[in-house]
Design a protein around this motif. Structure first.
Motif, PDB file in Angstrom:
ATOM      1  N   LYS A   1       1.036  -1.239   0.085  1.00  0.00           N
ATOM      2  CA  LYS A   1       0.042  -0.097   0.091  1.00  0.00           C
ATOM      3  C   LYS A   1       0.829   1.432  -0.085  1.00  0.00           C
ATOM      4  N   PRO A   2       1.881   1.487   0.521  1.00  0.00           N
ATOM      5  CA  PRO A   2       2.911   2.453   0.511  1.00  0.00           C
ATOM      6  C   PRO A   2       3.199   2.690  -0.801  1.00  0.00           C
ATOM      7  N   ILE A   3       3.612   1.734  -1.580  1.00  0.00           N
ATOM      8  CA  ILE A   3       4.179   2.061  -3.145  1.00  0.00           C
ATOM      9  C   ILE A   3       2.983   2.375  -3.860  1.00  0.00           C
ATOM     10  N   TYR A   4       1.769   1.652  -3.872  1.00  0.00           N
ATOM     11  CA  TYR A   4       0.514   1.977  -4.468  1.00  0.00           C
ATOM     12  C   TYR A   4      -0.114   3.472  -4.176  1.00  0.00           C
ATOM     13  N   ASN A   5       0.059   3.837  -2.771  1.00  0.00           N
ATOM     14  CA  ASN A   5      -0.405   5.171  -2.571  1.00  0.00           C
ATOM     15  C   ASN A   5       0.529   6.270  -3.082  1.00  0.00           C
ATOM     16  N   ALA A   6       2.026   5.936  -3.329  1.00  0.00           N
ATOM     17  CA  ALA A   6       2.759   6.798  -3.934  1.00  0.00           C
ATOM     18  C   ALA A   6       2.554   7.065  -5.437  1.00  0.00           C
ATOM     19  N   PHE A   7       2.291   5.817  -6.094  1.00  0.00           N
ATOM     20  CA  PHE A   7       2.034   6.073  -7.300  1.00  0.00           C
ATOM     21  C   PHE A   7       0.877   7.033  -7.701  1.00  0.00           C
ATOM     22  N   ARG A   8      -0.270   6.725  -6.731  1.00  0.00           N
ATOM     23  CA  ARG A   8      -1.334   7.579  -6.833  1.00  0.00           C
ATOM     24  C   ARG A   8      -1.377   8.823  -6.660  1.00  0.00           C
ATOM     25  N   ALA A   9      -0.357   9.043  -5.662  1.00  0.00           N
ATOM     26  CA  ALA A   9       0.087  10.538  -5.275  1.00  0.00           C
ATOM     27  C   ALA A   9       0.505  11.278  -6.464  1.00  0.00           C
ATOM     28  N   ILE A  10       1.503  10.436  -7.232  1.00  0.00           N
ATOM     29  CA  ILE A  10       2.080  10.936  -8.494  1.00  0.00           C
ATOM     30  C   ILE A  10       1.089  11.574  -9.408  1.00  0.00           C
ATOM     31  N   ARG A  11       0.032  10.520  -9.754  1.00  0.00           N
ATOM     32  CA  ARG A  11      -1.000  10.654 -10.809  1.00  0.00           C
ATOM     33  C   ARG A  11      -1.746  11.871 -10.288  1.00  0.00           C
ATOM     34  N   GLU A  12      -1.960  12.022  -9.157  1.00  0.00           N
ATOM     35  CA  GLU A  12      -3.142  13.096  -8.620  1.00  0.00           C
ATOM     36  C   GLU A  12      -2.217  14.567  -8.432  1.00  0.00           C
ATOM     37  N   SER A  13      -1.079  14.493  -8.757  1.00  0.00           N
ATOM     38  CA  SER A  13      -0.161  15.792  -8.278  1.00  0.00           C
ATOM     39  C   SER A  13      -0.338  16.817  -9.331  1.00  0.00           C
ATOM     40  N   SER A  14       0.043  17.798  -9.040  1.00  0.00           N
ATOM     41  CA  SER A  14       0.102  18.942 -10.154  1.00  0.00           C
ATOM     42  C   SER A  14       1.355  18.930 -10.859  1.00  0.00           C
ATOM     43  N   ASP A  15       2.214  17.956 -10.776  1.00  0.00           N
ATOM     44  CA  ASP A  15       3.321  17.704 -11.632  1.00  0.00           C
ATOM     45  C   ASP A  15       3.066  16.502 -12.576  1.00  0.00           C
ATOM     46  N   TRP A  16       1.665  15.981 -12.776  1.00  0.00           N
ATOM     47  CA  TRP A  16       1.541  15.060 -13.599  1.00  0.00           C
ATOM     48  C   TRP A  16       1.702  15.360 -14.971  1.00  0.00           C
ATOM     49  N   GLU A  17       1.264  16.583 -15.307  1.00  0.00           N
ATOM     50  CA  GLU A  17       1.450  16.948 -16.808  1.00  0.00           C
ATOM     51  C   GLU A  17       2.846  17.134 -17.308  1.00  0.00           C
ATOM     52  N   ALA A  18       3.713  17.456 -16.375  1.00  0.00           N
ATOM     53  CA  ALA A  18       5.159  17.374 -16.619  1.00  0.00           C
ATOM     54  C   ALA A  18       5.957  16.226 -16.757  1.00  0.00           C
ATOM     55  N   LEU A  19       5.226  15.064 -16.665  1.00  0.00           N
ATOM     56  CA  LEU A  19       5.870  13.652 -16.881  1.00  0.00           C
ATOM     57  C   LEU A  19       5.843  13.380 -18.423  1.00  0.00           C
ATOM     58  N   ASN A  20       6.990  12.762 -18.887  1.00  0.00           N
ATOM     59  CA  ASN A  20       6.621  12.292 -20.290  1.00  0.00           C
ATOM     60  C   ASN A  20       5.949  11.132 -20.200  1.00  0.00           C
ATOM     61  N   ASP A  21       5.677  10.752 -21.577  1.00  0.00           N
ATOM     62  CA  ASP A  21       4.526   9.582 -22.008  1.00  0.00           C
ATOM     63  C   ASP A  21       5.109   8.409 -21.131  1.00  0.00           C
ATOM     64  N   ALA A  22       6.409   8.013 -21.251  1.00  0.00           N
ATOM     65  CA  ALA A  22       6.843   6.997 -20.767  1.00  0.00           C
ATOM     66  C   ALA A  22       6.451   6.810 -19.275  1.00  0.00           C
ATOM     67  N   ARG A  23       6.940   7.904 -18.607  1.00  0.00           N
ATOM     68  CA  ARG A  23       6.680   7.784 -17.152  1.00  0.00           C
ATOM     69  C   ARG A  23       5.169   7.886 -16.752  1.00  0.00           C
ATOM     70  N   LYS A  24       4.436   8.434 -17.543  1.00  0.00           N
ATOM     71  CA  LYS A  24       3.005   8.541 -17.386  1.00  0.00           C
ATOM     72  C   LYS A  24       2.511   7.035 -17.402  1.00  0.00           C
ATOM     73  N   ARG A  25       3.007   6.264 -18.401  1.00  0.00           N
ATOM     74  CA  ARG A  25       2.699   4.916 -18.788  1.00  0.00           C
ATOM     75  C   ARG A  25       3.062   4.107 -17.545  1.00  0.00           C
ATOM     76  N   ILE A  26       4.236   4.176 -17.121  1.00  0.00           N
ATOM     77  CA  ILE A  26       4.733   3.577 -16.006  1.00  0.00           C
ATOM     78  C   ILE A  26       3.560   3.757 -14.588  1.00  0.00           C
ATOM     79  N   VAL A  27       3.472   4.712 -14.513  1.00  0.00           N
ATOM     80  CA  VAL A  27       2.490   5.333 -13.162  1.00  0.00           C
ATOM     81  C   VAL A  27       1.306   4.564 -13.303  1.00  0.00           C
TER      82      VAL A  27
END
Length: 527
Positions: A106-132
């Protein structure tokens, strides 16, 4: 006295396939899983929703386990033995338990969800978005949202499915090896081509028939692909074709190697797993990591059925008419063991093509030369022999280096071409040894290069003659090389989506079909 070094745990550039033994597996996994558990605890304790604090340490855990287990699993497929099976059976539950622990963190899952929901999400490249997005979806399918008793039951199901899958494969291999048909009368194998007779005589020699020759026998037929195909296509003895066909399709369906209850149990468990995750059936679970939907898949199947039905009926009528015209069968008596035989005769009659007569044009060295020339033309790469650079698991295995247009190595691959009925499972496949990734750079600048296996089960060389391939075997090599190219030619440095990793299952065949179709294309070069 110093403890014996374990080759599975060493830092190697190429896996030490020549020295890995079953005795190394148990201690390697005890040590490896303890280390990975410690790494996971540390990651969960220090995790933050950033790439350096989440993805890079997670990559290292996933990669280390997949590389070591991949080596063991590969040897299980190409170098089967009772000792290897026993070692795998013993370590597999702990390996699955750790994978579940990792997938349900759950710590890892929640950290990925936090990245997905953060304001920095759109700054990630396509590869990193796909990983998340993939990691979030995989965590849910791994049961991260299940609580208490449901998660425990989910994990029990997963453990049992792993055991059943392993046993299923072992039963097929054992059942395939169990069948041997000794033939002493030349009339019984009339029609079999010289290649098949030589192979059957060599098999007889290996079984202790000291004077066996291709011309005079005795001959031993097996259910291994080259032997089976030859009988189905060319043996005039209809009862022999029936016996071999029935034995082939009934493999692992009775006796000590019966997969029937295993299949029923797998289906039951997969349905229960799907229900635990909130789905109606396992097909819905399966489609979550694919591009298609159940409805689209069913539509495609129906489109194929309706488009091919009339042509298939006509094909069957043509085969039956040919067989009846030669007094080989009664009316409406065309059986499954007749179709390949009379299909071959019909091709000979209508198109003057005999697949066996094509074999001399498709010796393995010529095919490989043509394949590599094609790859150079299409992708501006050079594939060069690198035998001796990396240890191999069998003397027939070849090792190659792939270089770019500047002569710089960009990938490597092993090629294991020939059938070995005593220790190698059937079929053909490409699998990953290492994936490309900057996280695993040796010098801090260059990414780790991808390495692949290409494994086939084609006709072996006979005496001083090279392997003379059927056209279907040529297609298979091109097909698997297409998979390998997708893995090896990637320029993606994020290992979780580089090469063939992270690609939807129903898209993976694109590269292999692309290469396979070149077998039918005259592309203006000598092979």
């Amino acid at each position: 006295m110093a403890a014996e070094r374990n080759p599975l745990l060493e830092d190697f550039v190429f896996p030490p396939f020549d020295v890995i033994e079953p005795k190394h597996i148990r201690p390697a996994f005890r040590s490896l899983l303890a280390k990975l558990e410690s790494d996971l605890v540390e990651l969960e304790t220090t995790v933050e929703p950033t790439w350096p604090k989440l993805v890079e340490p997670l990559e290292k855990i996933i990669d280390r386990l997949s590389v070591v287990w991949g080596i063991v699993n590969h040897l299980n497929s190409v170098k089967d033995s009772p000792e290897l099976r026993s070692a795998i059976e013993e370590v597999q539950p702990a390996k699955v338990e750790f994978q579940l622990r990792l997938g349900q963190s759950k710590p890892i899952y929640n950290a990925f969800r936090a990245i997905r929901e953060s304001s920095d999400w759109e700054a990630l490249n396509d590869a990193r978005k796909r990983i998340v997005e993939a990691q979030i979806k995989e965590a849910v399918l791994n049961g991260v949202s299940l609580e208490d008793n449901k998660r425990e039951y989910f994990n029990e199901i997963q453990q049992e499915l792993e055991k059943l899958s392993q046993k299923f494969e072992e039963n097929i291999l054992d059942s395939t090896k169990q069948f041997e048909k000794l033939i002493t009368d030349k009339k019984d194998i009339e029609g079999l081509p010289a290649t098949a007779l030589a192979m059957a005589a060599e098999m007889a020699l290996s079984k202790g028939h000291k004077d066996a020759t291709a011309e005079n026998g005795p001959w031993v037929l097996t259910l291994d692909a080259p032997s089976y195909r030859s009988v189905m296509q060319h043996a005039r003895n209809r009862s022999l074709r029936e016996e071999v066909y029935r034995s082939y399709v009934a493999r692992a369906s009775s006796g000590d190697h019966n997969n029937t209850p295993i299949i029923a149990r797998i289906l039951k468990l997969k349905l229960e797993k799907a229900k635990l995750l909130g789905y109606n059936n396992y097909a819905e679970v399966s489609m979550e990591m694919k591009m298609a939907t159940i409805n689209k898949a069913e539509e495609l199947i129906e489109d194929l059925r309706s488009a091919s039905w009339n042509a298939a009926i006509q094909d069957m009528e043509d085969l039956e008419n040919l067989a009846k015209a030669q007094d080989a069968i009664e009316a409406n008596d065309l059986k499954q063991w007749d179709i390949n035989f009379w299909g071959e005769r019909l091709r000979e009659l209508k198109y003057d093509i005999n697949e066996e007569e094509l074999r001399p044009f498709f010796s393995l060295p010529k095919v490989i030369n043509g394949l590599f020339n094609l790859a150079k033309m299409l992708f501006e790469i050079d594939v060069e022999p690198a035998d001796g650079l990396a240890p191999v698991w069998n003397n027939d295995v070849k090792f190659y280096c792939v270089k770019d247009s500047l002569g710089i190595p960009i990938a490597y691959f092993y090629f294991d071409p020939y059938a070995r009925p005593s220790e190698k499972r059937g079929g053909a496949w490409m699998d990953v040894v290492f994936g490309r990734g900057s996280t695993f750079s040796c010098d801090g600048a260059s990414p780790r290069l991808p390495i692949a296996h290409i494994v086939c089960n084609q006709t072996p060389p006979m005496g001083d003659k090279p392997s003379l391939m059927t056209f279907r075997e040529v297609e298979t090599v091109f097909h698997e090389f297409g998979h390998a190219l997708q893995h090896m030619l990637t320029k993606q440095d994020e290992s979780l989506v580089s090469g063939s990793r992270g690609i939807e299952w129903d898209a993976v065949e694109l590269a292999s079909q692309f290469m396979e179709n070149w077998c039918y294309q005259s592309y203006g070069m000598q092979v």
